[in-house]
Design a protein around this motif. Structure first.
Motif, mmCIF file in Angstrom:
data_model
loop_
_atom_site.group_PDB
_atom_site.id
_atom_site.type_symbol
_atom_site.label_atom_id
_atom_site.label_comp_id
_atom_site.label_asym_id
_atom_site.label_seq_id
_atom_site.Cartn_x
_atom_site.Cartn_y
_atom_site.Cartn_z
ATOM 1 N N HIS A 263 54.080 58.674 55.964
ATOM 2 C CA HIS A 263 53.353 59.944 55.963
ATOM 3 C C HIS A 263 52.200 59.857 56.966
ATOM 4 O O HIS A 263 52.103 58.929 57.765
ATOM 5 N N HIS A 264 51.319 60.859 56.938
ATOM 6 C CA HIS A 264 50.258 60.952 57.946
ATOM 7 C C HIS A 264 49.250 59.804 57.853
ATOM 8 O O HIS A 264 48.501 59.571 58.800
ATOM 9 N N ASP A 265 49.240 59.096 56.716
ATOM 10 C CA ASP A 265 48.335 57.951 56.592
ATOM 11 C C ASP A 265 48.829 56.747 57.395
ATOM 12 O O ASP A 265 48.121 55.737 57.512
ATOM 13 N N GLY A 266 50.047 56.838 57.941
ATOM 14 C CA GLY A 266 50.568 55.788 58.805
ATOM 15 C C GLY A 266 51.124 54.584 58.089
ATOM 16 O O GLY A 266 51.600 53.645 58.737
ATOM 17 N N PHE A 267 51.089 54.596 56.742
ATOM 18 C CA PHE A 267 51.545 53.427 55.986
ATOM 19 C C PHE A 267 53.030 53.579 55.693
ATOM 20 O O PHE A 267 53.443 54.439 54.916
ATOM 21 N N ALA A 268 53.862 52.740 56.317
ATOM 22 C CA ALA A 268 55.311 52.885 56.280
ATOM 23 C C ALA A 268 55.934 52.135 55.113
ATOM 24 O O ALA A 268 55.399 51.112 54.656
ATOM 25 N N PHE A 311 59.664 61.482 58.499
ATOM 26 C CA PHE A 311 58.814 60.641 59.351
ATOM 27 C C PHE A 311 57.728 61.503 59.972
ATOM 28 O O PHE A 311 58.006 62.491 60.656
ATOM 29 N N SER A 312 56.466 61.149 59.735
ATOM 30 C CA SER A 312 55.340 61.861 60.350
ATOM 31 C C SER A 312 55.144 61.355 61.769
ATOM 32 O O SER A 312 54.912 60.154 61.981
ATOM 33 N N LEU A 313 55.200 62.252 62.747
ATOM 34 C CA LEU A 313 55.013 61.838 64.137
ATOM 35 C C LEU A 313 53.591 61.346 64.402
ATOM 36 O O LEU A 313 53.418 60.306 65.044
#
Length: 603
Positions: A263-268, A311-313
């Motif tokens: 998400h937008h927090d970047g934690f995959a 997937f958040s770009l």
């Protein structure tokens, strides 16, 4: 003896007179077997998709319109559609089995390039529809031009504009969205009319005036020295059971699922090269590849489920991301002290898009064999390059894949969220998403169970969307430990019981271009049948269908789903728009939520 002879003679005369009078069956026969109606061919298109299971038989799509004001097109007219071109052979003719006056149907024709014609070569010809053989034959044609054969896509937006959703995506109709990440640990988004997306917790936390009051909630609950990335230690996944998850999706009647991979927090939640980033559950917290585990469980236990990946770009606070607005980039700061924070797992790279975003998308595309790349936000990207290579690669494997409208490109299908359903069917494919929560995708622990979508609401929403040519992507928000709230499971299974029992009227259907139906009616169709959905229990044993559905006397009318599945339905009909259904009590008592009736075309 004379008396007997007179009696036999009178019977013969009566029979002769009766045979000379038109009967209801005679009138129906004239509708079925009379001259074919006038028709037209509209908007033939050489698509970039092929028939599943075929040797890359290219799909040509077009509409056939019944332009007659009074005559029906029926099976007896044997309408076939073929393509005439010096470059193409028709290998799968198109067909239409029923069209009421003034109505149209989407038709597919399968073609292959003639010997010596290169895949992707520009070609021309015409699409021809011919109806007969009973009565006078009628024909119609329209010019056709485009690329013959399935060729590689270039890495340009212009090239990708021709890509379309595969037929399998059109047919599956119903999927489960999953928002699960670090935000699932605090799981907060306020309640009531001021509720907002709980998965935006980190962003709301930076605004003390935000309507969700997340700033104050975090301060009161965790204190100013607990930073968002600290939640990684609590994101354990200890109650995450991937088999239970995919079994639930199947019980719900879903045909695909789309988990949030980042998400937008970047934690995959998936694995990729540690040379570009270590910000994932593989490197921190549970040290697990949750997406890999979930996809493996689906392949083993529910292989019919199609697999997509959200997937958040962009990433809100990645030090290398710069866009502005809500995605101004980082590094992150403590919203209470203003101190600059480490961006957990950050690897210093030259360029966010080329060195992080694109490689992560490629990992999902190739290492995880995703069938849907479901992007979010857009912004700076290399999506044309990623998508073209992925689509070409998948085709070489005999697979058709798809991507949505949020990758920085137009995409194959539109993706409104929490939006009302359109008032008329849309020809362009679309997918509506929303949470079971009244206004959040991520889990919000302060929302009472009574506010989640019920099974009845899910069923009605699904039928409403499908009738307008949409797919329904219904979101669940697991808790931080991976447990799916009991109320979500209960309501999903309740809806699933109805959906699976009525599957023939949902999966694999198409929309009716006349109308999706006004309350309480909705309509779906296949080549050989038409489905009428009455939303809510019928008020009596006689139902008037208000729209000019393609019914003719002699068609088989039955109930679909429920305890009375297959029960014959009586009817009266005096022309288009006059159909009345006469319902047995067993049909009224035998279902719930939506009562579905099937018109099966006999002739």
């Amino acid at each position: 003896m004379v008396a007997i002879m007179h009696w036999l003679a009178s019977i013969a005369v009566a029979a002769s007179v009766a045979s000379a009078l038109p009967s209801a069956e005679d009138e129906a026969q004239s509708l079925w077997f009379g001259d074919a109606p006038t028709i037209s061919v509209v908007s033939p298109n050489l698509t970039t998709k092929w028939f599943d299971g075929s040797d890359y038989v290219q799909v040509v799509e077009l509409f056939v319109q019944n332009t007659d004001k009074s005559k029906f097109l029926t099976k007896s007219h044997n309408l076939k559609v073929t393509i005439d071109s010096p470059s193409l052979d028709t290998v799968i003719p198109g067909a239409v089995h029923r069209l009421a006056p003034g109505q149209r149907a989407l038709v597919q024709v399968g073609v292959k390039n003639k010997a010596g014609v290169q895949a992707g070569a520009q070609c021309s010809g015409k699409a021809t529809a011919a109806a007969g053989p009973h009565g006078k034959q009628t024909t119609a044609s329209a010019a056709l031009s485009g690329a013959c054969g399935i060729a590689d896509f270039d890495n340009t937006a212009e090239s990708l504009l021709t890509h379309r959703t595969p037929d399998w995506f059109d047919k599956i109709k119903y999927g489960i969205f999953i928002h699960w990440g670090l935000y699932s640990v605090p799981a907060y988004g306020n309640t009531g009319k001021n509720e907002n997306y709980a998965e935006w917790y980190w962003k709301w936390q930076h605004d003390p005036n935000d309507k969700t009051a997340t700033y104050q909630y975090h301060l009161d609950t965790y204190g100013k020295n607990v930073n968002y990335d600290d939640f990684a230690a609590n994101f354990t996944g200890k109650n995450f059971d991937p088999k239970d998850w995919v079994d639930l999706f199947a019980d719900a009647g879903a045909q695909y699922f789309v988990p949030t991979t980042k998400h937008h927090d970047g934690f995959a939640l998936f694995n990729f090269s540690s040379s570009i980033s270590r910000r994932s559950t593989v490197h921190y917290g549970p040290r697990r590849d949750f997406i890999g585990e979930l996809f493996a469980a689906a392949r083993q236990h529910q292989p019919h489920l199609r697999r997509g990946t959200y997937f958040s770009l962009p990433e809100w606070y990645n030090p290398k991301y710069k866009q502005g607005g809500s995605f101004a980039g980082g590094p992150p700061t403590n919203p209470y002290t203003g101190a600059t924070l480490d961006y957990t797992g950050y690897v210093d790279v030259d360029d966010f898009v080329a060195d992080i975003q694109a490689p992560q998308m490629e990992a999902l595309a190739y290492a995880y064999d995703t069938e849907i790349l479901w992007c979010d936000i857009g912004g700076p990207n290399q999506s044309a390059d990623v998508m073209s290579k992925w689509i070409n690669w998948a085709r070489q494997q005999g697979r058709q894949v798809s991507y949505n409208s949020r990758c920085g490109l137009k995409g194959d299908f539109d993706t409104p969220e929490y939006d009302p359903n359109p008032t008329h069917p849309l020809d362009r494919k679309w997918e509506s998403s929303r949470g079971m929560d009244p206004h959040s995708y991520g889990y919000n622990h302060v929302i009472p169970d009574s506010q989640y979508m019920t099974g009845e609401e899910i069923v009605k929403t699904l039928v409403d969307i499908v009738a307008n040519n949409g797919n329904f992507l219904l979101d669940i928000g697991p808790k931080g430990d991976g447990a799916i709230p009991a109320v979500m499971q209960t309501n999903l299974r309740d809806a699933g019981a109805w959906i699976r029992a009525h599957g023939e009227a949902i999966y694999g259907t198409t929309y009716w271009s006349v109308t999706a139906g006004a309350d309480p009616w909705r309509y779906t169709a296949t080549a050989d049948a038409f489905y009428m959905h009455h939303v809510g229990e019928p008020a009596g044993k006689v139902l008037t269908v208000p729209d000019p559905v393609p019914f003719l006397p002699g068609d088989r009318l039955t109930a679909v789903g429920g305890a009375a599945h297959g029960t014959k339905i009586g009817s009266t009909w005096n022309g288009p728009g006059t159909l009345k259904l006469v319902l047995p009590q067993s049909v009224l008592d035998g279902d719930k939520y939506i009562w579905t009736f099937k018109i099966e075309y006999v002739r």
